[in-house]
Design an enzyme around this catalytic site. Structure first.
Site, PDB file in Angstrom:
ATOM      1  N   HIS A 130       0.805  -0.964   0.015  1.00 14.95           N
ATOM      2  CA  HIS A 130      -0.056  -0.172  -0.005  1.00 14.95           C
ATOM      3  C   HIS A 130       0.868   1.204   0.139  1.00 14.95           C
ATOM      4  O   HIS A 130       2.182   1.247   0.142  1.00 14.95           O
ATOM      5  CB  HIS A 130      -0.973  -0.066   1.245  1.00 14.95           C
ATOM      6  CG  HIS A 130      -1.591  -1.064   1.596  1.00 14.95           C
ATOM      7  ND1 HIS A 130      -2.745  -1.441   0.789  1.00 14.95           N
ATOM      8  CD2 HIS A 130      -1.545  -2.169   2.500  1.00 14.95           C
ATOM      9  CE1 HIS A 130      -3.048  -2.692   1.552  1.00 14.95           C
ATOM     10  NE2 HIS A 130      -2.415  -3.152   2.446  1.00 14.95           N
TER      11      HIS A 130
ATOM     12  N   TYR B  81      -8.918   3.918  10.981  1.00 18.52           N
ATOM     13  CA  TYR B  81      -7.884   3.896  11.710  1.00 18.52           C
ATOM     14  C   TYR B  81      -6.951   5.192  10.682  1.00 18.52           C
ATOM     15  O   TYR B  81      -7.452   5.534   9.728  1.00 18.52           O
ATOM     16  CB  TYR B  81      -6.913   2.791  11.292  1.00 18.52           C
ATOM     17  CG  TYR B  81      -6.592   2.411  10.042  1.00 18.52           C
ATOM     18  CD1 TYR B  81      -7.255   1.481   9.589  1.00 18.52           C
ATOM     19  CD2 TYR B  81      -5.224   3.016   9.445  1.00 18.52           C
ATOM     20  CE1 TYR B  81      -6.872   0.801   8.024  1.00 18.52           C
ATOM     21  CE2 TYR B  81      -5.026   2.510   8.203  1.00 18.52           C
ATOM     22  CZ  TYR B  81      -5.791   1.437   7.688  1.00 18.52           C
ATOM     23  OH  TYR B  81      -5.313   0.996   6.268  1.00 18.52           O
TER      24      TYR B  81
ATOM     25  N   ASP C 108       3.013  -6.556   1.997  1.00 21.55           N
ATOM     26  CA  ASP C 108       1.899  -5.802   2.990  1.00 21.55           C
ATOM     27  C   ASP C 108       2.471  -4.663   3.710  1.00 21.55           C
ATOM     28  O   ASP C 108       1.836  -3.999   4.273  1.00 21.55           O
ATOM     29  CB  ASP C 108       1.140  -6.633   3.920  1.00 21.55           C
ATOM     30  CG  ASP C 108      -0.221  -5.895   4.494  1.00 21.55           C
ATOM     31  OD1 ASP C 108      -0.151  -6.141   5.784  1.00 21.55           O
ATOM     32  OD2 ASP C 108      -0.549  -5.313   3.711  1.00 21.55           O
TER      33      ASP C 108
HETATM   34  O1  0GY Z   1      -2.804  -4.211   4.781  1.00 17.57           O
HETATM   35  C1  0GY Z   1      -3.740  -5.190   5.004  1.00 17.57           C
HETATM   36  O2  0GY Z   1      -3.874  -6.105   3.866  1.00 17.57           O
HETATM   37  C2  0GY Z   1      -4.411  -5.672   6.016  1.00 17.57           C
HETATM   38  C3  0GY Z   1      -4.975  -4.664   6.780  1.00 17.57           C
HETATM   39  C4  0GY Z   1      -5.524  -3.532   6.459  1.00 17.57           C
HETATM   40  C5  0GY Z   1      -6.117  -3.120   5.254  1.00 17.57           C
HETATM   41  O3  0GY Z   1      -6.233  -4.153   4.378  1.00 17.57           O
HETATM   42  C6  0GY Z   1      -6.621  -1.980   4.582  1.00 17.57           C
HETATM   43  O4  0GY Z   1      -6.568  -0.950   5.744  1.00 17.57           O
HETATM   44  O5  0GY Z   1      -6.698  -1.639   3.577  1.00 17.57           O
HETATM   45  C7  0GY Z   1      -5.469  -5.097   8.249  1.00 17.57           C
HETATM   46  O6  0GY Z   1      -5.622  -6.222   8.315  1.00 17.57           O
HETATM   47  O7  0GY Z   1      -5.666  -4.296   8.992  1.00 17.57           O
END
Ligand code: 0GY
Length: 304
Positions: free
Chosen positions: A33, A49, A256
């Site tokens: 991300h 968050y 991740d």
């Molecule tokens: O980064 C990940 O894939 C897992 C998480 C968060 C998200 O996917 C997101 O906020 O998009 C998590 O488990 O908190």
């Protein structure tokens, strides 16, 4: 506009080790991300968050440090359906990144075509209640119908316990499906138990792909030694290795990064690379996991 990180938020690991395992040429980080920066890409009001900033420049620096060649940048829930940070990062990668977007049911064909032209190749349906409010299945079905003609797929993120209830809906979707983080199995239960064998039956569908990612989220064997342990997350290995060996042509791997919502410890991304040989024990399996499979899914025009 300034943003304050959620209480207890752990920043991504600032000094990742150099992996001992050398990634094969062309390796793809198929799940990562970008967050903000918040003063340029404000976080969504509906977010559950508030992260630290994690820019495309920092993502690409990690890419180069780990020996990764390409990224699939997945829209994070903290940005809602404002895909600009992700799209701008994909565009800045000069063909070395693809994107997965979050869209709403009223998304237009023109907006989807613009995302596709930028390098987006799918959307994400997130079912984790701690991350998003539930979307009506009709809304998700409407999105699926709009993106299918583009040849896109749907990334699905769900708790393992919810799969029985979601399975029929997943079966109704008209696109390939890519499961985040092994389907989040309970690694304290045996891999041969009903929950994980049920997931394996779901993954037998030839249009279901599985990311064998996020051992740090799934492991309960405790945080690794302070980033000195080279075989961390041992309790996740039987689950991930089973998926790699049963579906070698439909598995993907990702860091991740920047690892949202982790508490207790933040993984050293170099260790996550060193974890790969534990779940993909042969060079041939690793070539498929890291290169052949993600290239076929995200850069099909560049595969022979
Ligand atoms: O980064 C990940 O894939 C897992 C998480 C968060 C998200 O996917 C997101 O906020 O998009 C998590 O488990 O908190």
């Amino acid at each position: 506009m300034s943003f304050t990180k959620s209480e207890g938020w752990l920043d991504w690991y600032a000094d990742p080790s150099t992996p001992r395992f050398t990634l094969p040429a062309g390796a793809v980080d198929a799940h990562c991300h970008v967050f903000g920066p918040g003063d340029e890409y404000p976080y969504a009001p509906e977010r559950k968050y508030t992260p630290c900033d994690a820019s495309r420049t920092q993502l690409f620096a990690l890419r180069d440090h780990l020996g990764v060649s390409r990224n699939v940048i997945v829209q994070a829930t903290c940005h809602g359906a404002d895909n600009r940070a992700m799209v701008d990062a994909v565009r800045a990668a000069d063909g070395r990144a693809r994107g997965i977007a979050t869209v709403r049911p009223d998304v237009t064909g023109a907006q989807l075509r613009e995302l596709d032209a930028a390098g987006v190749r799918g959307v994400r349906f997130n079912f984790l209640r701690r991350l998003v409010d539930a979307s009506p299945k009709d809304d998700l079905a409407a999105i699926a119908a709009k993106i299918a003609p583009l040849g896109w797929h749907i990334v699905i993120y769900f708790e393992a316990a919810d799969l029985p209830e979601l399975a029929d809906f997943f079966a109704s979707l008209p696109t390939p499906l890519v499961v985040d983080h092994l389907g989040r199995p309970d690694v304290t239960a045996p891999p041969e138990g009903p929950e994980f064998t049920g997931f394996l039956r779901f993954a037998e569908r030839t249009d279901v792909w599985v990311k064998v990612s996020c051992p740090e989220r799934l492991s309960v064997s405790g945080p690794p030694a302070l980033h000195g342990e080279r075989d961390a997350y041992r309790d996740v290995v039987p689950f991930a290795r089973t998926v790699v060996e049963e579906f070698p042509d439909r598995v993907l791997w990702g860091t991740d990064w920047p690892h949202p919502n982790l508490t207790g410890h933040m993984p050293d991304d170099g260790l996550l690379v060193d974890h790969i040989p534990h779940i993909a024990p042969t060079a041939e399996l690793r070539q498929r996991l890291l290169v052949t499979n993600p290239m076929r899914l995200y850069w099909p025009d560049e595969t022979s």
